[in-house]
Design an enzyme around this catalytic site. Structure first.
Site, PDB file in Angstrom:
ATOM      1  N   LYS A  66       0.845  -1.215   0.000  1.00  0.00           N
ATOM      2  CA  LYS A  66       0.000   0.000   0.000  1.00  0.00           C
ATOM      3  C   LYS A  66       0.870   1.252   0.000  1.00  0.00           C
ATOM      4  O   LYS A  66       0.652   2.177  -0.774  1.00  0.00           O
ATOM      5  CB  LYS A  66      -0.905   0.057   1.248  1.00  0.00           C
ATOM      6  CG  LYS A  66      -1.898  -1.067   1.379  1.00  0.00           C
ATOM      7  CD  LYS A  66      -2.805  -0.866   2.578  1.00  0.00           C
ATOM      8  CE  LYS A  66      -2.124  -0.970   3.938  1.00  0.00           C
ATOM      9  NZ  LYS A  66      -1.603  -2.299   4.270  1.00  0.00           N
ATOM     10  N   ARG A 143      -9.771   1.200   8.548  1.00  0.00           N
ATOM     11  CA  ARG A 143      -9.414  -0.189   8.776  1.00  0.00           C
ATOM     12  C   ARG A 143     -10.485  -0.936   9.574  1.00  0.00           C
ATOM     13  O   ARG A 143     -10.310  -2.112   9.872  1.00  0.00           O
ATOM     14  CB  ARG A 143      -8.119  -0.212   9.587  1.00  0.00           C
ATOM     15  CG  ARG A 143      -6.987  -0.973   8.970  1.00  0.00           C
ATOM     16  CD  ARG A 143      -5.809  -0.657   9.839  1.00  0.00           C
ATOM     17  NE  ARG A 143      -4.690  -1.476   9.628  1.00  0.00           N
ATOM     18  CZ  ARG A 143      -3.548  -1.024   9.086  1.00  0.00           C
ATOM     19  NH1 ARG A 143      -3.447   0.215   8.651  1.00  0.00           N
ATOM     20  NH2 ARG A 143      -2.532  -1.820   8.999  1.00  0.00           N
ATOM     21  N   ARG A 177      11.131  -6.995   4.727  1.00  0.00           N
ATOM     22  CA  ARG A 177      11.073  -5.523   4.680  1.00  0.00           C
ATOM     23  C   ARG A 177      12.147  -4.891   5.579  1.00  0.00           C
ATOM     24  O   ARG A 177      12.370  -5.301   6.704  1.00  0.00           O
ATOM     25  CB  ARG A 177       9.681  -5.095   5.158  1.00  0.00           C
ATOM     26  CG  ARG A 177       9.436  -3.635   5.113  1.00  0.00           C
ATOM     27  CD  ARG A 177       7.982  -3.313   4.964  1.00  0.00           C
ATOM     28  NE  ARG A 177       7.124  -3.850   6.018  1.00  0.00           N
ATOM     29  CZ  ARG A 177       5.788  -3.712   5.999  1.00  0.00           C
ATOM     30  NH1 ARG A 177       5.190  -3.106   4.984  1.00  0.00           N
ATOM     31  NH2 ARG A 177       5.068  -4.209   6.972  1.00  0.00           N
ATOM     32  N   ARG A 221      11.101  -3.305  11.126  1.00  0.00           N
ATOM     33  CA  ARG A 221      10.016  -2.833  11.995  1.00  0.00           C
ATOM     34  C   ARG A 221       9.751  -3.857  13.101  1.00  0.00           C
ATOM     35  O   ARG A 221       9.765  -5.053  12.839  1.00  0.00           O
ATOM     36  CB  ARG A 221       8.738  -2.666  11.160  1.00  0.00           C
ATOM     37  CG  ARG A 221       8.483  -1.261  10.700  1.00  0.00           C
ATOM     38  CD  ARG A 221       7.373  -1.181   9.696  1.00  0.00           C
ATOM     39  NE  ARG A 221       6.101  -1.760  10.149  1.00  0.00           N
ATOM     40  CZ  ARG A 221       4.969  -1.673   9.462  1.00  0.00           C
ATOM     41  NH1 ARG A 221       4.944  -1.046   8.300  1.00  0.00           N
ATOM     42  NH2 ARG A 221       3.864  -2.211   9.911  1.00  0.00           N
ATOM     43  N   ARG A 232      -1.404  -9.835  12.540  1.00  0.00           N
ATOM     44  CA  ARG A 232      -1.916  -8.691  11.753  1.00  0.00           C
ATOM     45  C   ARG A 232      -2.795  -9.188  10.602  1.00  0.00           C
ATOM     46  O   ARG A 232      -3.817  -8.579  10.276  1.00  0.00           O
ATOM     47  CB  ARG A 232      -0.742  -7.840  11.233  1.00  0.00           C
ATOM     48  CG  ARG A 232      -0.195  -6.919  12.327  1.00  0.00           C
ATOM     49  CD  ARG A 232       1.254  -6.511  12.080  1.00  0.00           C
ATOM     50  NE  ARG A 232       1.465  -5.787  10.852  1.00  0.00           N
ATOM     51  CZ  ARG A 232       2.632  -5.758  10.195  1.00  0.00           C
ATOM     52  NH1 ARG A 232       3.691  -6.411  10.672  1.00  0.00           N
ATOM     53  NH2 ARG A 232       2.752  -5.065   9.103  1.00  0.00           N
TER      54      ARG A 232
HETATM   55  N1  LIG Z   1      -6.485   2.858  10.695  1.00  0.00           N
HETATM   56  C1  LIG Z   1      -5.902   2.232  11.734  1.00  0.00           C
HETATM   57  N2  LIG Z   1      -6.642   1.786  12.776  1.00  0.00           N
HETATM   58  C2  LIG Z   1      -6.075   1.174  13.823  1.00  0.00           C
HETATM   59  N3  LIG Z   1      -4.760   0.934  13.938  1.00  0.00           N
HETATM   60  C3  LIG Z   1      -3.968   1.352  12.923  1.00  0.00           C
HETATM   61  C4  LIG Z   1      -4.487   2.010  11.775  1.00  0.00           C
HETATM   62  N4  LIG Z   1      -3.469   2.327  10.951  1.00  0.00           N
HETATM   63  C5  LIG Z   1      -2.360   1.869  11.538  1.00  0.00           C
HETATM   64  N5  LIG Z   1      -2.645   1.267  12.730  1.00  0.00           N
HETATM   65  C6  LIG Z   1      -1.681   0.649  13.669  1.00  0.00           C
HETATM   66  O1  LIG Z   1      -0.366   0.795  13.144  1.00  0.00           O
HETATM   67  C7  LIG Z   1       0.195  -0.498  12.822  1.00  0.00           C
HETATM   68  C8  LIG Z   1       1.041  -0.386  11.572  1.00  0.00           C
HETATM   69  O2  LIG Z   1       0.223   0.017  10.495  1.00  0.00           O
HETATM   70  P1  LIG Z   1       0.705  -0.093   8.985  1.00  0.00           P
HETATM   71  O3  LIG Z   1       2.048   0.526   8.860  1.00  0.00           O
HETATM   72  O4  LIG Z   1      -0.386   0.435   8.131  1.00  0.00           O
HETATM   73  O5  LIG Z   1       0.931  -1.643   8.807  1.00  0.00           O
HETATM   74  P2  LIG Z   1       0.452  -2.797   7.851  1.00  0.00           P
HETATM   75  O6  LIG Z   1       1.731  -3.237   7.238  1.00  0.00           O
HETATM   76  O7  LIG Z   1      -0.089  -3.795   8.851  1.00  0.00           O
HETATM   77  O8  LIG Z   1      -0.561  -2.359   6.853  1.00  0.00           O
HETATM   78  C9  LIG Z   1      -1.007  -1.423  12.715  1.00  0.00           C
HETATM   79  O9  LIG Z   1      -0.687  -2.773  12.952  1.00  0.00           O
HETATM   80  C10 LIG Z   1      -1.908  -0.858  13.801  1.00  0.00           C
HETATM   81  O10 LIG Z   1      -1.470  -1.228  15.086  1.00  0.00           O
END
Ligand SMILES: Nc1ncnc2c1ncn2[C@@H]1O[C@H](COP(=O)(O)OP(=O)(O)O)[C@@H](O)[C@H]1O
Length: 286
Positions: A66, A143, A177, A221, A232
């Site tokens: 994404k 989300r 990553r 990360r 996740r």
């Molecule tokens: N819209 C959201 N609602 C709730 N938690 C979020 C949201 N966006 C990010 N997070 C938190 O930040 C973490 C990392 O998000 P992100 O970098 O988008 O990871 P991913 O690779 O899982 O898409 C998520 O696992 C969650 O804990």
């Protein structure tokens, strides 16, 4: 989250409403129309996508890309890339009032509360508004159905791109990553060669290696471990998968199966978005 008062929640949501509706309502910039709405107006996107009237969302499982594709499109269209995962990590790094709580949630692969995410997003929009930003590509928000409803209550999203990839490949990508602590660049050390299965073709992705100056500054990360990535993915299926249906039922969802790495996927994505000619014109003008 208990630490965030109901009042703060309401004020942040109303701020989101103000920011987003002011971006939509500006007279000099008529609302952007997605080419994927039931009655598409293909001309708008080709006339001047640099007008900033892009209000898009990127959905997809952890590790699908994404951030990579949303940020490339943002560069092309001249709109900000707003990734709630980045906002969460910035908050974590700032050692602010929520950082301890956030680190426990993120490192278990759980979702941060809707309340706190909306608050972080509102702050980010406020900062952007002060810099004259308009339009956006949201990455990682909404989300949950509740987040989608909050967003729908404050603005019209034109298009939702749902990036898709096999789960075994997603896991390999997350484990490969790496991020450069100096330039913030995202790289991937995994060399993926997944065989075809269940009638679906195999998929290959070359590693996305960093330039030599980043090599010694790479970090992983803290939530990119096998156990946390699996959690996740589980949470995505439980909480975020319904968001796809939310937008599908509104005729806004563009499904995009990634055919491979960036060299194969980027041109196909531009084609699906009807932007391939646009990129050529941009490069010619550069
Ligand atoms: N819209 C959201 N609602 C709730 N938690 C979020 C949201 N966006 C990010 N997070 C938190 O930040 C973490 C990392 O998000 P992100 O970098 O988008 O990871 P991913 O690779 O899982 O898409 C998520 O696992 C969650 O804990």
């Amino acid at each position: 989250m208990a630490a965030v008062s109901r009042l703060a929640k309401l004020s942040s949501i109303s701020y989101l409403r103000r920011c987003l509706s002011s971006a939509v309502a500006s007279e000099s910039n008529p609302p952007y129309t997605s080419p994927f709405l039931p009655k598409p107006d293909y001309n708008l996107i080709h006339k001047d996508p640099k007008n900033g009237h892009v209000q898009w969302v990127f959905l997809g499982c952890p590790g699908v890309g994404k951030g990579t594709y949303a940020s490339r499109l943002c560069n092309l269209l001249g709109v900000p890339h707003i990734a709630t995962g980045d906002l969460v990590r910035e908050e974590l790094a700032s050692s602010g009032p929520f950082s301890q709580q956030l680190s426990e949630i993120v490192n278990q692969g759980k979702l941060v509360s809707d309340e706190l995410i909306v608050s972080l997003l509102s702050k980010r929009l406020q900062a952007g508004e002060a810099k004259g930003e308009s339009g956006f590509i949201l990455d990682g928000f909404p989300r949950t159905i509740n987040q989608a409803e909050i967003l729908e209550g404050v603005t019209d999203i034109d298009l939702v791109v749902n990036l898709k990839l096999r789960e075994d490949v997603l896991l390999e990508k997350c484990l490969g990553r790496r991020i450069c602590s100096e330039c913030g660049g995202n790289f991937n050390l995994a060399s993926i060669n997944a065989k075809g299965e269940n009638g679906n073709p195999g998929i290959s992705m070359a590693p996305l290696l960093p330039p030599p100056q980043c090599m010694s500054k790479l970090f992983t990360r803290s939530d990119d471990t096998e156990t946390v990535v699996k959690e996740r993915l589980h949470i995505y299926n439980e909480k975020s998968r319904p968001v796809e249906e939310f937008y599908r039922s509104r005729g806004k969802l563009l499904e995009f199966d990634l055919p491979g790495g960036i060299p194969e996927s980027w041109p196909k994505l531009l084609e699906a978005l009807n932007l391939n000619d646009y990129e050529e014109k941009q490069s010619a003008a550069a």
